[in-house]
Scaffold this motif. Structure first.
Motif, PDB file in Angstrom:
ATOM      1  N   ASN A  24       0.730  -1.207   0.043  1.00  0.00           N
ATOM      2  CA  ASN A  24      -0.006   0.054  -0.027  1.00  0.00           C
ATOM      3  C   ASN A  24       0.708   1.099  -0.073  1.00  0.00           C
ATOM      4  OD1 ASN A  24      -2.567  -1.191   0.028  1.00  0.00           O
ATOM      5  ND2 ASN A  24      -1.969  -2.017   2.487  1.00  0.00           N
ATOM      6  N   THR A  25       2.188   0.850   0.015  1.00  0.00           N
ATOM      7  CA  THR A  25       3.083   2.289  -0.015  1.00  0.00           C
ATOM      8  C   THR A  25       4.190   2.183  -1.244  1.00  0.00           C
ATOM      9  OG1 THR A  25       4.804   1.569   1.323  1.00  0.00           O
ATOM     10  CG2 THR A  25       2.601   2.513   2.566  1.00  0.00           C
ATOM     11  N   ASP A  26       4.812   3.314  -1.341  1.00  0.00           N
ATOM     12  CA  ASP A  26       5.846   3.319  -2.500  1.00  0.00           C
ATOM     13  C   ASP A  26       7.210   2.535  -1.684  1.00  0.00           C
ATOM     14  OD1 ASP A  26       6.350   5.265  -0.983  1.00  0.00           O
ATOM     15  OD2 ASP A  26       6.701   6.520  -2.660  1.00  0.00           O
ATOM     16  N   ILE A  27       7.036   2.081  -0.312  1.00  0.00           N
ATOM     17  CA  ILE A  27       8.415   1.700   0.090  1.00  0.00           C
ATOM     18  C   ILE A  27       8.697  -0.007  -0.495  1.00  0.00           C
ATOM     19  CG2 ILE A  27       9.563   1.053   2.199  1.00  0.00           C
ATOM     20  CD1 ILE A  27       7.960   3.315   3.860  1.00  0.00           C
ATOM     21  N   LYS A  28       9.869  -0.082  -0.888  1.00  0.00           N
ATOM     22  CA  LYS A  28      10.204  -1.499  -1.472  1.00  0.00           C
ATOM     23  C   LYS A  28      11.532  -1.887  -0.792  1.00  0.00           C
ATOM     24  CE  LYS A  28       6.507  -1.396  -4.414  1.00  0.00           C
ATOM     25  NZ  LYS A  28       5.534  -2.084  -3.924  1.00  0.00           N
ATOM     26  N   ASN A  29      11.934  -1.140   0.075  1.00  0.00           N
ATOM     27  CA  ASN A  29      13.239  -1.715   0.721  1.00  0.00           C
ATOM     28  C   ASN A  29      13.247  -1.729   2.292  1.00  0.00           C
ATOM     29  OD1 ASN A  29      15.131  -0.916  -1.623  1.00  0.00           O
ATOM     30  ND2 ASN A  29      14.530   0.858  -1.222  1.00  0.00           N
ATOM     31  N   PHE A  30      13.359  -3.059   2.849  1.00  0.00           N
ATOM     32  CA  PHE A  30      12.940  -3.701   4.107  1.00  0.00           C
ATOM     33  C   PHE A  30      14.287  -4.234   4.725  1.00  0.00           C
ATOM     34  CE2 PHE A  30       9.117  -3.587   1.586  1.00  0.00           C
ATOM     35  CZ  PHE A  30       8.139  -2.916   2.506  1.00  0.00           C
ATOM     36  N   ILE A  31      14.292  -3.446   6.068  1.00  0.00           N
ATOM     37  CA  ILE A  31      15.590  -4.122   6.900  1.00  0.00           C
ATOM     38  C   ILE A  31      14.926  -4.901   7.944  1.00  0.00           C
ATOM     39  CG2 ILE A  31      17.460  -3.611   8.482  1.00  0.00           C
ATOM     40  CD1 ILE A  31      17.695  -0.805   6.705  1.00  0.00           C
ATOM     41  N   ILE A  32      15.122  -6.156   7.992  1.00  0.00           N
ATOM     42  CA  ILE A  32      14.498  -7.157   9.084  1.00  0.00           C
ATOM     43  C   ILE A  32      15.674  -7.597  10.137  1.00  0.00           C
ATOM     44  CG2 ILE A  32      13.147  -9.222   9.398  1.00  0.00           C
ATOM     45  CD1 ILE A  32      12.134  -9.162   6.610  1.00  0.00           C
ATOM     46  N   VAL A  33      15.497  -7.188  11.147  1.00  0.00           N
ATOM     47  CA  VAL A  33      16.262  -7.535  12.243  1.00  0.00           C
ATOM     48  C   VAL A  33      15.909  -8.692  13.086  1.00  0.00           C
ATOM     49  CG1 VAL A  33      17.860  -6.633  14.101  1.00  0.00           C
ATOM     50  CG2 VAL A  33      17.246  -4.937  12.020  1.00  0.00           C
ATOM     51  N   SER A  34      16.627  -9.674  12.856  1.00  0.00           N
ATOM     52  CA  SER A  34      16.355 -11.045  13.663  1.00  0.00           C
ATOM     53  C   SER A  34      17.099 -12.058  13.279  1.00  0.00           C
ATOM     54  CB  SER A  34      14.444 -11.364  13.264  1.00  0.00           C
ATOM     55  OG  SER A  34      14.298 -12.645  14.080  1.00  0.00           O
ATOM     56  N   SER A  35      16.832 -12.975  14.272  1.00  0.00           N
ATOM     57  CA  SER A  35      17.820 -14.289  14.221  1.00  0.00           C
ATOM     58  C   SER A  35      17.020 -15.428  13.923  1.00  0.00           C
ATOM     59  CB  SER A  35      18.729 -14.572  15.262  1.00  0.00           C
ATOM     60  OG  SER A  35      19.779 -13.468  15.351  1.00  0.00           O
ATOM     61  N   ASP A  36      15.555 -15.140  13.693  1.00  0.00           N
ATOM     62  CA  ASP A  36      14.783 -16.269  13.608  1.00  0.00           C
ATOM     63  C   ASP A  36      14.492 -16.702  12.226  1.00  0.00           C
ATOM     64  OD1 ASP A  36      12.331 -17.743  13.443  1.00  0.00           O
ATOM     65  OD2 ASP A  36      11.196 -16.519  14.972  1.00  0.00           O
ATOM     66  N   GLY A  37      14.635 -17.966  11.570  1.00  0.00           N
ATOM     67  CA  GLY A  37      14.440 -18.316  10.533  1.00  0.00           C
ATOM     68  C   GLY A  37      13.054 -18.383   9.879  1.00  0.00           C
ATOM     69  N   ASP A  38      12.117 -18.140  10.852  1.00  0.00           N
ATOM     70  CA  ASP A  38      10.586 -18.084  10.408  1.00  0.00           C
ATOM     71  C   ASP A  38      10.418 -17.043   9.432  1.00  0.00           C
ATOM     72  OD1 ASP A  38      10.176 -20.527  12.027  1.00  0.00           O
ATOM     73  OD2 ASP A  38       9.359 -19.386  13.588  1.00  0.00           O
TER      74      ASP A  38
END
Length: 259
Positions: free
Chosen positions: A87-101
């Protein structure tokens, strides 16, 4: 090319002690316009996050632990990212986690044309690491000695009579831990990025170069050559007169190699 970034932190799987490190790692990228952190902040385990949330202007998303054992914070994080992606024009995501899920989430983002940077500890499951466009380690030893070693050899190979003279592609020899085809391909992608989008002075953000590098040269990894993040590799190229590099809100580069 879209340069808007958003960061999402899984507080249940990353210690508050790493948050400063997280923002050091993403310093080379444009400032995230969305900063959210997810977890049950009423629990004793997450009390240390209070100061980090304030100092890094993070928006906490409180999710009480579910009685059925499911991680409500993970679910909320996934829902929010998909809503923003769709729903937005944001296409770059930083995900901070050690979870393989989160591997399936990273795959879905990429299928929809997004770019994913994962950040986690060395214990992170391989499926999440490989699902990301780029993965940065929180507890990986800094390879400064290796970088300095390669830098000296690189300088010897590219040594010229004129101190600040640009290099010609024909001068490029086989580098330690590199081969000619890799260097020529990297220069080609640098120039492609410069030509695609640059400011009035000819400088481009390094984020789009990182995206182009993954897209056009997926078999190449800066980590396999001793650099723990893209900005370190760009500094290596700068030190050896392949590019100019400057730091504003983010790192910007301009190709100076001839040919």
């Amino acid at each position: 090319m879209n340069e808007k970034y958003a960061i999402f932190i899984d507080a249940e799987n990353v210690s508050y002690k790493y948050i400063n490190k997280v923002f050091e790692l993403i310093n080379a990228y444009p400032e995230p316009i969305i900063r959210r952190i997810y977890g049950d902040f009423s629990s004793q385990n997450l009390l240390g996050y209070k100061d980090e949330i304030l100092s890094h202007a993070l928006k906490p998303v409180q999710q009480f632990h579910s009685p059925n054992g499911k991680n409500a914070a993970d679910i909320a994080l996934v829902i929010d990212i998909m809503e923003i992606l769709n729903n937005t024009d944001i296409k770059n995501f930083i995900i901070v986690s050690s979870d393989g899920d989160f591997a399936s989430l990273a795959i879905k983002i990429r299928e929809k044309g997004g770019f994913v940077i994962g950040i986690g500890e060395s214990k992170t499951q391989i499926n999440f690491i490989r699902a990301c466009d780029e993965f940065l380690y929180l507890n990986e030893p800094e390879p400064e000695k290796k970088e300095k070693f390669f830098g000296k050899l690189f300088k010897n190979i590219f040594k010229t009579k004129e101190k600040n003279r640009s290099k010609n592609i024909e001068e490029i020899k086989i580098l330690p831990n590199f081969d000619n085809s890799e260097i020529l391909k990297i220069i080609e992608i640098l120039k492609l990025t410069n030509a695609d989008k640059c400011d009035e002075n000819g400088f481009s953000d390094i984020g789009p170069f990182g995206q182009n590098l993954i897209k056009e040269f997926p078999e190449f990894s800066v980590k396999s050559h001793g650099f723990n993040k893209l900005s370190k590799f760009m500094q290596f190229l700068r030190d050896n007169k392949i590019i100019e590099l400057k730091k504003e809100k983010s790192f910007k580069f301009k190709v100076i190699v001839d040919g």
